[in-house]
Motif scaffolding. Structure first.
Motif, PDB file in Angstrom:
ATOM      1  N   VAL A 314      75.023  11.614  17.216  1.00  0.00           N
ATOM      2  CA  VAL A 314      76.380  11.208  17.559  1.00  0.00           C
ATOM      3  C   VAL A 314      77.115  12.411  18.149  1.00  0.00           C
ATOM      4  CG1 VAL A 314      78.551  10.268  16.689  1.00  0.00           C
ATOM      5  CG2 VAL A 314      76.374   9.536  15.679  1.00  0.00           C
ATOM      6  N   THR A 315      77.713  12.238  19.303  1.00  0.00           N
ATOM      7  CA  THR A 315      78.483  13.318  19.933  1.00  0.00           C
ATOM      8  C   THR A 315      79.894  12.843  20.241  1.00  0.00           C
ATOM      9  OG1 THR A 315      77.698  12.688  22.135  1.00  0.00           O
ATOM     10  CG2 THR A 315      76.426  14.360  20.954  1.00  0.00           C
ATOM     11  N   GLY A 316      80.806  13.792  20.237  1.00  0.00           N
ATOM     12  CA  GLY A 316      82.173  13.510  20.662  1.00  0.00           C
ATOM     13  C   GLY A 316      83.037  12.792  19.659  1.00  0.00           C
ATOM     14  N   LYS A 317      82.538  12.539  18.455  1.00  0.00           N
ATOM     15  CA  LYS A 317      83.316  11.796  17.463  1.00  0.00           C
ATOM     16  C   LYS A 317      84.122  12.708  16.546  1.00  0.00           C
ATOM     17  CE  LYS A 317      81.874   7.681  18.640  1.00  0.00           C
ATOM     18  NZ  LYS A 317      82.787   6.658  19.201  1.00  0.00           N
ATOM     19  N   GLU A 318      83.648  13.924  16.349  1.00  0.00           N
ATOM     20  CA  GLU A 318      84.310  14.821  15.415  1.00  0.00           C
ATOM     21  C   GLU A 318      85.139  15.868  16.159  1.00  0.00           C
ATOM     22  OE1 GLU A 318      81.974  16.555  12.420  1.00  0.00           O
ATOM     23  OE2 GLU A 318      81.301  14.639  11.602  1.00  0.00           O
ATOM     24  N   VAL A 319      86.202  16.310  15.518  1.00  0.00           N
ATOM     25  CA  VAL A 319      87.016  17.389  16.075  1.00  0.00           C
ATOM     26  C   VAL A 319      86.217  18.687  15.988  1.00  0.00           C
ATOM     27  CG1 VAL A 319      89.113  18.729  15.769  1.00  0.00           C
ATOM     28  CG2 VAL A 319      89.167  16.248  15.469  1.00  0.00           C
ATOM     29  N   ALA A 320      86.148  19.398  17.083  1.00  0.00           N
ATOM     30  CA  ALA A 320      85.369  20.637  17.139  1.00  0.00           C
ATOM     31  C   ALA A 320      85.987  21.555  18.193  1.00  0.00           C
ATOM     32  CB  ALA A 320      83.919  20.324  17.493  1.00  0.00           C
ATOM     33  N   PRO A 321      85.698  22.863  18.104  1.00  0.00           N
ATOM     34  CA  PRO A 321      84.892  23.513  17.073  1.00  0.00           C
ATOM     35  C   PRO A 321      85.712  23.799  15.829  1.00  0.00           C
ATOM     36  CG  PRO A 321      85.644  25.158  18.614  1.00  0.00           C
ATOM     37  CD  PRO A 321      86.143  23.827  19.137  1.00  0.00           C
ATOM     38  N   SER A 322      85.005  24.151  14.753  1.00  0.00           N
ATOM     39  CA  SER A 322      85.631  24.680  13.555  1.00  0.00           C
ATOM     40  C   SER A 322      84.796  25.857  13.079  1.00  0.00           C
ATOM     41  CB  SER A 322      85.727  23.606  12.464  1.00  0.00           C
ATOM     42  OG  SER A 322      84.436  23.090  12.151  1.00  0.00           O
ATOM     43  N   VAL A 323      85.403  26.725  12.288  1.00  0.00           N
ATOM     44  CA  VAL A 323      84.689  27.876  11.753  1.00  0.00           C
ATOM     45  C   VAL A 323      83.823  27.405  10.588  1.00  0.00           C
ATOM     46  CG1 VAL A 323      84.910  30.160  10.701  1.00  0.00           C
ATOM     47  CG2 VAL A 323      86.572  29.410  12.408  1.00  0.00           C
ATOM     48  N   THR A 324      82.555  27.770  10.578  1.00  0.00           N
ATOM     49  CA  THR A 324      81.663  27.337   9.511  1.00  0.00           C
ATOM     50  C   THR A 324      82.028  28.003   8.185  1.00  0.00           C
ATOM     51  OG1 THR A 324      80.039  29.101   9.870  1.00  0.00           O
ATOM     52  CG2 THR A 324      79.797  27.088  11.172  1.00  0.00           C
ATOM     53  N   ASP A 325      81.570  27.388   7.098  1.00  0.00           N
ATOM     54  CA  ASP A 325      81.882  27.964   5.797  1.00  0.00           C
ATOM     55  C   ASP A 325      81.029  29.177   5.476  1.00  0.00           C
ATOM     56  OD1 ASP A 325      79.524  26.561   5.544  1.00  0.00           O
ATOM     57  OD2 ASP A 325      80.035  25.617   3.634  1.00  0.00           O
ATOM     58  N   TYR A 326      79.911  29.382   6.191  1.00  0.00           N
ATOM     59  CA  TYR A 326      78.994  30.476   5.844  1.00  0.00           C
ATOM     60  C   TYR A 326      79.229  31.760   6.633  1.00  0.00           C
ATOM     61  CZ  TYR A 326      76.609  28.579   9.978  1.00  0.00           C
ATOM     62  OH  TYR A 326      76.312  28.113  11.242  1.00  0.00           O
ATOM     63  N   THR A 327      79.901  31.688   7.766  1.00  0.00           N
ATOM     64  CA  THR A 327      80.029  32.879   8.602  1.00  0.00           C
ATOM     65  C   THR A 327      80.853  33.955   7.895  1.00  0.00           C
ATOM     66  OG1 THR A 327      80.539  33.645  10.862  1.00  0.00           O
ATOM     67  CG2 THR A 327      82.109  32.132   9.845  1.00  0.00           C
ATOM     68  N   SER A 328      80.408  35.204   7.939  1.00  0.00           N
ATOM     69  CA  SER A 328      81.089  36.300   7.252  1.00  0.00           C
ATOM     70  C   SER A 328      82.425  36.614   7.903  1.00  0.00           C
ATOM     71  CB  SER A 328      80.207  37.553   7.252  1.00  0.00           C
ATOM     72  OG  SER A 328      79.062  37.368   6.467  1.00  0.00           O
ATOM     73  N   ARG A 329      83.391  36.964   7.079  1.00  0.00           N
ATOM     74  CA  ARG A 329      84.736  37.273   7.557  1.00  0.00           C
ATOM     75  C   ARG A 329      84.944  38.781   7.660  1.00  0.00           C
ATOM     76  NH1 ARG A 329      83.639  31.911   6.685  1.00  0.00           N
ATOM     77  NH2 ARG A 329      85.481  30.629   6.886  1.00  0.00           N
ATOM     78  N   GLY A 330      85.865  39.169   8.538  1.00  0.00           N
ATOM     79  CA  GLY A 330      86.300  40.534   8.602  1.00  0.00           C
ATOM     80  C   GLY A 330      87.322  40.819   7.520  1.00  0.00           C
ATOM     81  N   PRO A 331      87.875  42.021   7.472  1.00  0.00           N
ATOM     82  CA  PRO A 331      87.660  43.097   8.452  1.00  0.00           C
ATOM     83  C   PRO A 331      86.323  43.792   8.276  1.00  0.00           C
ATOM     84  CG  PRO A 331      89.108  43.844   6.705  1.00  0.00           C
ATOM     85  CD  PRO A 331      88.877  42.378   6.457  1.00  0.00           C
ATOM     86  N   SER A 332      85.950  44.565   9.280  1.00  0.00           N
ATOM     87  CA  SER A 332      84.711  45.331   9.232  1.00  0.00           C
ATOM     88  C   SER A 332      84.797  46.368   8.125  1.00  0.00           C
ATOM     89  CB  SER A 332      84.481  46.036  10.571  1.00  0.00           C
ATOM     90  OG  SER A 332      83.476  47.017  10.460  1.00  0.00           O
ATOM     91  N   PRO A 333      83.837  46.384   7.209  1.00  0.00           N
ATOM     92  CA  PRO A 333      83.908  47.366   6.115  1.00  0.00           C
ATOM     93  C   PRO A 333      83.687  48.798   6.565  1.00  0.00           C
ATOM     94  CG  PRO A 333      81.843  46.143   6.008  1.00  0.00           C
ATOM     95  CD  PRO A 333      82.686  45.485   7.063  1.00  0.00           C
ATOM     96  N   ASN A 334      82.979  48.983   7.694  1.00  0.00           N
ATOM     97  CA  ASN A 334      82.701  50.357   8.120  1.00  0.00           C
ATOM     98  C   ASN A 334      83.619  50.834   9.244  1.00  0.00           C
ATOM     99  OD1 ASN A 334      81.595  48.920  10.266  1.00  0.00           O
ATOM    100  ND2 ASN A 334      79.474  49.272   9.626  1.00  0.00           N
TER     101      ASN A 334
END
Length: 606
Positions: A314-334
């Motif tokens: 199924v394409t085009g039915k959902e609102v997109a894009p959204s940020v996934t729940d697994y992607t790491s967040r900033g800020p950069s620790p280093n």
């Protein structure tokens, strides 16, 4: 797609032979392959991929056109990479037995020496400073040769692990969802009475072209926990409704272990998209609202029956894009002074090539080999090569651009809006508006990046000036640069010419204390020759943002203009993160050059 046999004159690479891999496997598309394993004795002593990760990411970035691609019938169609005409060189530095920093450094250095244009690396090292990170060290050398290095942000959420590859001279890519789902239709009611039937489209990736028809539908409080193999094995043949217990993976494994059930309906009360690579039982996942519909039907029927039909895309039915729940967040620790990640790209259930002898799905306890050489995988590893492919297209269109200009073009032309024209939502933050700490400047828009109007350029010395402000010793800086040609005469943590702004405050400072950060930026006109830009500011909540001058006038192409930004804010004592933007709008409306602003506490935020 045809390729000429003549390779680029600058290419110095080779096709290194090894176990189960000879030089004849290279061609005018795969022009080079090398492997680096000085760190250990290995079972596959060659550049051959035994995991699938390298094949998948490479084909995402630069795979050629393939008709009839699918994952067991899902996502069927023509597959291609982002830059299908780009040539590919592979450098294997990760092994079944593990990885070694020395191999990663050697592989990236060799890619630079061989003459590549873009390096795509979907891996990173967590918890190490820049001067101990082989990716940081090798990518600095690549940057000096104007080679853009594109990297993954990491899959650290919801465990709270900070992003990796928060390296100032690289492109760091977060992962987003897109408007394609894999589904099965659950039909309530008999096929003999179509007017009374109700069809619910739920999520599924059951890998067989199956149709469970007119089976009894069962739901009861004991059996429908779907957590007891003993009870499930005693159930009659039927489609069982499994209520939401919070352990979906366990329920799917339990259903897969019994053979008497015709199918299963799983329920998730979580509004976020559920990520699973496949479903090993004939099941369909529905929402809590749809679950209520199922229960209402069962209560109103003397003989509740249902059917499930699989392999639907199924394409085009959902609102997109959204940020996934697994992607790491900033800020950069280093290096928190530079806002990371930089951009977001598709990362969830990406269809791309896979090694032929690996199991990618299962039915019950029976494993299935890769479907037609393709697999659906999720992660920031999948988002990175999307951005890498766009970078390759930009390199081809603008060979005169620096690594920083390419990165800038991608960042300043992103979108902050989803398909409903609302701010992109963050799945991992209860669908609130996504912060740049999650998605960077926004979701990449390749066509706009081809003609960005203005770019922010950076020199190697600029990066060193940033390093000099980070309390590194001279030896530590030289470990990164591998050179003594740079100096620390103008150290600064605010003036790196980056197309984003991050201002930190100490949340322990007295509430209401006014704090100000001043930034300097320089933009280069790569659009129309004679033109004028006006600034538009959206200040983060609780801040005042002043930009001067408020107009930038260019007399010709490649002319530069500088501007200054003051971000003034008050410590709220709560550790809140707020964000806004600075947009340079070209007088004709052709260009909107946007840079995100983030105001955040030094020790993380809410």
């Amino acid at each position: 797609m045809m390729y000429t046999s003549k390779l680029p004159s600058k290419w110095k690479g080779t096709c290194q032979e090894g176990q189960d891999f000879n030089s004849s496997l290279c061609n005018s598309k795969l022009i080079g392959a090398r492997y680096f394993n000085k760190g250990a004795t290995l079972t596959m002593n060659s550049a051959r991929d035994t995991i699938g990760h390298g094949t998948h990411t490479t084909s995402t970035a630069a795979g050629n056109y393939v008709e009839g691609a699918s994952f067991f019938g899902y996502a069927d169609g023509v597959a291609r990479g982002m830059a299908p005409r780009a040539r590919v060189a592979m450098y294997k530095v990760i092994w079944d037995e593990g990885r070694y920093a020395s191999d990663v450094l050697a592989g990236m250095d060799q890619a630079v020496a061989d003459g590549v244009d873009i390096i795509s690396i979907s891996m990173g090292f967590d918890g190490v400073p820049l001067y101990e990170d082989p990716v940081a060290i090798a990518s600095f050398g690549a940057m000096e040769k104007e080679i853009l290095v594109s990297s993954s942000a990491g899959n650290g959420e919801p465990r709270g692990i900070p992003l990796h590859n928060g390296i100032p001279w690289m492109l760091t890519v977060a992962a987003g969802n897109f408007d394609r789902t894999f589904a099965a239709s659950l039909t309530l009611g008999s096929s003999n009475d179509r007017e009374q039937q109700r069809v619910i489209v739920g999520r599924s990736m059951f890998p067989l072209d199956a149709w469970v028809k007119n089976e009894t539908l069962i739901y009861n409080k004991t059996l429908s926990k779907c957590d007891s193999l003993e009870l499930l094995s005693q159930a009659p043949r039927a489609i069982i409704v499994c209520e939401d217990t919070g352990f979906l993976d366990f329920q799917m494994r339990a259903i897969s272990s019994v053979t008497n059930l015709a199918g299963a309906v799983f329920v998730s009360k979580d509004p976020s998209p559920v990520e699973f690579e496949f479903m090993s039982c004939p099941g369909v996942l529905i929402s809590a609202t749809e679950f209520a519909t199922v229960i209402h039907y069962m209560n109103s029927s003397d003989n509740p029956i249902a059917a499930i039909k699989f392999r639907q895309t199924v394409t085009g039915k959902e609102v997109a894009p959204s940020v996934t729940d697994y992607t790491s967040r900033g800020p950069s620790p280093n290096c928190p002074a530079v806002l990371k990640p930089d951009v977001m790209a598709p990362g969830s259930l990406v269809l791309a090539s896979w090694i032929p002898d690996d199991y990618t799905a299962a039915v019950g306890t029976n494993n299935l080999l890769s479907s037609e050489g393709f697999n659906l995988i999720s992660g920031t590893s999948m988002a990175c090569p999307h951005a890498s492919g766009v970078a390759a297209l930009l390199r081809g269109a603008h060979p005169e651009w620096s690594h920083a200009a390419i990165r800038s073009a991608m960042m300043t032309t992103t979108t902050e809006l989803d398909s409903s024209m609302m701010p992109i939502k963050d799945v991992g933050r209860n669908f609130t508006a996504a912060s740049p700490l999650a998605m960077g400047a926004g979701h990449i828009v390749p066509n706009l990046a081809m003609d960005p109007g203005l770019v922010y350029d950076v020199t190697p010395q600029d990066y060193v000036s940033l390093l000099c402000s980070m309390n590194f010793t001279r030896n530590q800086i030289m470990t990164i640069t591998r050179s003594n040609m740079y100096d620390c005469a103008n150290s600064s943590s605010l003036d790196l010419n980056y197309p984003s702004f991050v201002a930190f405050y100490d949340k322990n400072v007295t509430t209401g204390a006014m704090l100000t950060h001043r930034f300097r930026r320089v933009v280069t006109n790569v659009g129309d020759g004679r033109t004028r830009y006006e600034v538009k500011v959206t200040a983060p909540m609780g801040t005042k943002v002043a930009v001067w001058p408020q107009s930038l006038v260019f007399g010709k192409k490649n002319e530069r203009r500088d501007y200054y930004v003051d971000i003034t804010y008050a410590s709220d004592g709560e550790g809140m993160v707020s964000h806004g933007s600075i947009v340079w709008v070209e007088e004709s409306g052709k260009y909107n050059v946007r840079s995100p602003i983030v105001v955040a506490p030094t020790s993380g935020g809410k």
